[in-house]
Design a protein around this motif. Structure first.
Motif, PDB file in Angstrom:
ATOM      1  N   SER A   1      75.787  77.565  49.716  1.00 20.00           N
ATOM      2  CA  SER A   1      75.777  79.014  49.480  1.00 20.00           C
ATOM      3  C   SER A   1      76.800  79.417  48.438  1.00 20.00           C
ATOM      4  O   SER A   1      76.514  80.231  47.548  1.00 20.00           O
ATOM      5  N   LEU A   2      77.995  78.846  48.535  1.00 18.05           N
ATOM      6  CA  LEU A   2      79.026  79.162  47.542  1.00 18.05           C
ATOM      7  C   LEU A   2      78.636  78.667  46.158  1.00 18.05           C
ATOM      8  O   LEU A   2      78.940  79.316  45.144  1.00 18.05           O
TER       9      LEU A   2
ATOM     10  N   TYR B   1      63.902  70.910  61.507  1.00 17.15           N
ATOM     11  CA  TYR B   1      64.415  69.667  60.940  1.00 17.15           C
ATOM     12  C   TYR B   1      63.450  69.070  59.916  1.00 17.15           C
ATOM     13  O   TYR B   1      63.873  68.430  58.941  1.00 17.15           O
ATOM     14  N   GLU B   2      62.155  69.269  60.140  1.00 20.95           N
ATOM     15  CA  GLU B   2      61.176  68.825  59.161  1.00 20.95           C
ATOM     16  C   GLU B   2      61.300  69.664  57.883  1.00 20.95           C
ATOM     17  O   GLU B   2      61.209  69.143  56.768  1.00 20.95           O
ATOM     18  N   ALA B   3      61.498  70.965  58.051  1.00 20.79           N
ATOM     19  CA  ALA B   3      61.683  71.838  56.894  1.00 20.79           C
ATOM     20  C   ALA B   3      62.924  71.423  56.112  1.00 20.79           C
ATOM     21  O   ALA B   3      62.914  71.383  54.875  1.00 20.79           O
ATOM     22  N   LEU B   4      63.989  71.094  56.824  1.00 21.31           N
ATOM     23  CA  LEU B   4      65.225  70.666  56.168  1.00 21.31           C
ATOM     24  C   LEU B   4      65.021  69.374  55.399  1.00 21.31           C
ATOM     25  O   LEU B   4      65.484  69.234  54.264  1.00 21.31           O
ATOM     26  N   ARG B   5      64.331  68.438  55.994  1.00 23.46           N
ATOM     27  CA  ARG B   5      64.099  67.142  55.340  1.00 23.46           C
ATOM     28  C   ARG B   5      63.425  67.326  53.983  1.00 23.46           C
ATOM     29  O   ARG B   5      63.837  66.735  52.981  1.00 23.46           O
ATOM     30  N   ILE B   6      62.421  68.172  53.955  1.00 21.77           N
ATOM     31  CA  ILE B   6      61.665  68.354  52.716  1.00 21.77           C
ATOM     32  C   ILE B   6      62.456  69.165  51.695  1.00 21.77           C
ATOM     33  O   ILE B   6      62.505  68.823  50.509  1.00 21.77           O
ATOM     34  N   SER B   7      63.097  70.241  52.145  1.00 18.55           N
ATOM     35  CA  SER B   7      63.843  71.067  51.197  1.00 18.55           C
ATOM     36  C   SER B   7      65.034  70.318  50.624  1.00 18.55           C
ATOM     37  O   SER B   7      65.415  70.544  49.466  1.00 18.55           O
ATOM     38  N   GLU B   8      65.626  69.429  51.406  1.00 19.85           N
ATOM     39  CA  GLU B   8      66.733  68.617  50.900  1.00 19.85           C
ATOM     40  C   GLU B   8      66.255  67.706  49.774  1.00 19.85           C
ATOM     41  O   GLU B   8      66.924  67.554  48.749  1.00 19.85           O
ATOM     42  N   TYR B   9      65.079  67.111  49.967  1.00 23.93           N
ATOM     43  CA  TYR B   9      64.515  66.246  48.927  1.00 23.93           C
ATOM     44  C   TYR B   9      64.216  67.050  47.665  1.00 23.93           C
ATOM     45  O   TYR B   9      64.557  66.635  46.545  1.00 23.93           O
TER      46      TYR B   9
ATOM     47  N   TYR C   1      64.862  78.544  44.002  1.00 25.49           N
ATOM     48  CA  TYR C   1      64.083  78.708  45.230  1.00 25.49           C
ATOM     49  C   TYR C   1      64.316  77.536  46.163  1.00 25.49           C
ATOM     50  O   TYR C   1      64.550  77.714  47.361  1.00 25.49           O
ATOM     51  N   PHE C   2      64.267  76.317  45.641  1.00 24.79           N
ATOM     52  CA  PHE C   2      64.528  75.136  46.464  1.00 24.79           C
ATOM     53  C   PHE C   2      65.985  75.112  46.940  1.00 24.79           C
ATOM     54  O   PHE C   2      66.276  74.692  48.059  1.00 24.79           O
ATOM     55  N   HIS C   3      66.898  75.584  46.086  1.00 26.83           N
ATOM     56  CA  HIS C   3      68.317  75.570  46.423  1.00 26.83           C
ATOM     57  C   HIS C   3      68.606  76.483  47.615  1.00 26.83           C
ATOM     58  O   HIS C   3      69.250  76.085  48.590  1.00 26.83           O
ATOM     59  N   ARG C   4      68.132  77.702  47.538  1.00 25.63           N
ATOM     60  CA  ARG C   4      68.418  78.630  48.639  1.00 25.63           C
ATOM     61  C   ARG C   4      67.659  78.233  49.900  1.00 25.63           C
ATOM     62  O   ARG C   4      68.129  78.488  51.018  1.00 25.63           O
ATOM     63  N   SER C   5      66.485  77.601  49.762  1.00 26.20           N
ATOM     64  CA  SER C   5      65.754  77.119  50.931  1.00 26.20           C
ATOM     65  C   SER C   5      66.532  76.010  51.625  1.00 26.20           C
ATOM     66  O   SER C   5      66.589  75.953  52.859  1.00 26.20           O
ATOM     67  N   TYR C   6      67.144  75.143  50.847  1.00 29.78           N
ATOM     68  CA  TYR C   6      67.969  74.077  51.413  1.00 29.78           C
ATOM     69  C   TYR C   6      69.151  74.662  52.174  1.00 29.78           C
ATOM     70  O   TYR C   6      69.443  74.266  53.307  1.00 29.78           O
ATOM     71  N   ALA C   7      69.826  75.646  51.576  1.00 25.11           N
ATOM     72  CA  ALA C   7      70.946  76.307  52.258  1.00 25.11           C
ATOM     73  C   ALA C   7      70.485  76.977  53.545  1.00 25.11           C
ATOM     74  O   ALA C   7      71.164  76.925  54.585  1.00 25.11           O
ATOM     75  N   ARG C   8      69.331  77.595  53.495  1.00 27.63           N
ATOM     76  CA  ARG C   8      68.790  78.284  54.672  1.00 27.63           C
ATOM     77  C   ARG C   8      68.494  77.302  55.804  1.00 27.63           C
ATOM     78  O   ARG C   8      68.820  77.565  56.966  1.00 27.63           O
ATOM     79  N   HIS C   9      67.879  76.196  55.481  1.00 32.34           N
ATOM     80  CA  HIS C   9      67.509  75.245  56.527  1.00 32.34           C
ATOM     81  C   HIS C   9      68.731  74.527  57.101  1.00 32.34           C
ATOM     82  O   HIS C   9      68.752  74.185  58.287  1.00 32.34           O
ATOM     83  N   LEU C  10      69.748  74.310  56.286  1.00 27.53           N
ATOM     84  CA  LEU C  10      71.020  73.790  56.812  1.00 27.53           C
ATOM     85  C   LEU C  10      71.603  74.777  57.819  1.00 27.53           C
ATOM     86  O   LEU C  10      72.077  74.377  58.898  1.00 27.53           O
ATOM     87  N   TYR C  11      71.575  76.038  57.484  1.00 30.44           N
ATOM     88  CA  TYR C  11      72.079  77.086  58.381  1.00 30.44           C
ATOM     89  C   TYR C  11      71.275  77.125  59.681  1.00 30.44           C
ATOM     90  O   TYR C  11      71.838  77.219  60.777  1.00 30.44           O
ATOM     91  N   THR C  12      69.956  77.015  59.565  1.00 35.18           N
ATOM     92  CA  THR C  12      69.073  77.125  60.729  1.00 35.18           C
ATOM     93  C   THR C  12      69.333  76.041  61.756  1.00 35.18           C
ATOM     94  O   THR C  12      69.296  76.292  62.968  1.00 35.18           O
TER      95      THR C  12
END
Length: 399
Positions: free
Chosen positions: A288-289, A248-256, A266-277
């Protein structure tokens, strides 16, 4: 001898983390001495290049590099313009480090920055700005050569970077921007011996770090720093996602970061990944789409590596809701992007093969299912979860 070279090259990765922190704060009030002596302390220049660096993070390279070219015209003998150009190419490489397309031009800009810094340093060995650029330039070269498994060059670059890094130090305790370097050193000086026992004797020669302190310092930089804030956030979400198990901490930062730099793949796919996680699958599907649409539109920086991520998250979403037609479509797309990026040993590629094998078994296409499972065993190590899952499924279903 080979083991020694590999050990030194792995250490250069740690060194790069330290130097990278310095490099991202090149515009900060780094050295609080003789302000007229150092270009880095020009306040007007700081404002101009801060805008350019933000453009670079957002993958708007024409805007960033136009400003860097003006800077090169104004200061033809200074290493800063060439170094900033190199940074832009490093971000192109960062999206997919297996792609060697930008290696030569990246090294060329670093070589030019190093050459100019050496000329300044040769005239005055007390010039901390010159030492800084030499440390950063050699550090980045070492990082790339480590990725390319050119161990001798990586070790040589790391050794030079360490030498000049020590000479570039200057009143760091007064500069929150440079705290990022100490944070990364504190964390990775503990992490590396834990994961690479071969390096324990090497790391024993350096001050003992603390992962807890490193994380605290990263949080401090991410909250209070100006120029190095993004870099601190980048390292934080990677550490929270993988090493610290704080999704959840990873998601918070990648979303920002995605909201601030929406065109950074890189930030975009990281955000998608952390949402999935964290189980926010619908939102992960949406991102992702969007990534896949941007790849289709050939948007800068969006390529097969990001497509492999995005296709897998989409496939998983449809599998979870029972839409096997769409799931199969995106698993096949994961395979396609994985082969395009030569990522056949990656987890997403392997798990996509496992799911396709299961689908074809359910559909009665055992020969095709065997083909998928054969590919899993070809690319996955025996201890890999995908390899184990494939073996268990084959045994249970008598394939």
């Amino acid at each position: 001898m080979i083991k020694k070279i590999i050990a030194l090259s792995l250490f250069s990765v740690l060194l790069f983390s330290k130097v990278n922190a310095f490099s991202q704060s090149t515009l900060a009030d780094t050295f609080k001495v003789e302000q007229s002596r150092y270009l880095l302390l020009d306040k007007g220049l700081q404002f101009r290049i801060t805008k350019s660096i933000n453009s670079m993070y957002d993958f708007n390279f024409p805007v960033a590099e136009r400003d860097f070219a003006v800077l090169a015209y104004q200061y033809p003998d200074h290493p800063l313009p060439d170094f900033l150009m190199a940074l832009g190419y490093w971000w192109r490489i960062e999206v997919d480090v297996t792609n060697e397309k930008y290696d030569d031009i990246f090294i060329q800009y670093l070589d030019r920055a190093i050459e100019k810094a050496e000329a300044i340093y040769d005239e005055d060995e007390t010039n901390k700005e010159a030492a800084f650029f030499l440390a950063a330039g050699y550090g980045f070269q070492s990082r790339l050569y480590s990725e390319r498994k050119k161990w001798t060059k990586a070790a040589w670059g790391g050794k030079n970077a360490l030498k000049y890094m020590e000479l570039s130090r200057g009143e760091e305790e007064f500069n929150p921007e440079l705290l990022l370097g100490d944070a990364l050193f504190n964390y990775f000086s503990v992490w590396i011996p834990e994961h690479y026992p071969l390096l324990r004797p090497v790391m024993a020669l350096f001050p003992k770090g603390s992962k807890e302190l490193g994380l605290q310092q990263l949080e401090q930089v991410a909250t209070n720093a100006f120029y190095t804030r993004v870099e601190a956030q980048y390292f934080l979400f990677r550490l929270y996602a993988s090493e610290e198990k704080k999704p959840y901490e990873a998601l918070r930062i990648s979303e920002y970061l995605h909201s601030k730099f929406p065109n950074n793949p890189y930030f975009h796919r990281s955000y998608a990944r952390h949402l999935y996680t964290v189980g926010r699958w619908t939102e992960s599907l949406d991102q992702s789409l969007e990534i896949l649409d941007r790849i289709a539109a050939k948007q800068v920086g969006y390529e097969a590596n990001s497509g492999r991520y995005a296709s897998f998250y989409a496939a998983e979403y449809y599998r979870r809701i029972g839409d096997m037609v769409e799931a199969k479509k995106y698993y096949l797309q994961t395979i396609s992007y994985g082969e395009e990026s030569e990522s056949q040993e990656s987890g997403y590629y392997l798990h996509a093969l496992v799911q396709l094998g299961k689908m074809e078994t359910a559909a009665g296409n055992k020969s095709l299912a065997k083909k998928y499972f054969k590919e899993v065993k070809r690319y996955a190590k025996r201890k890999h979860p995908a390899h184990q899952e494939a073996r268990d499924f084959i045994k249970k279903n008598k394939l």
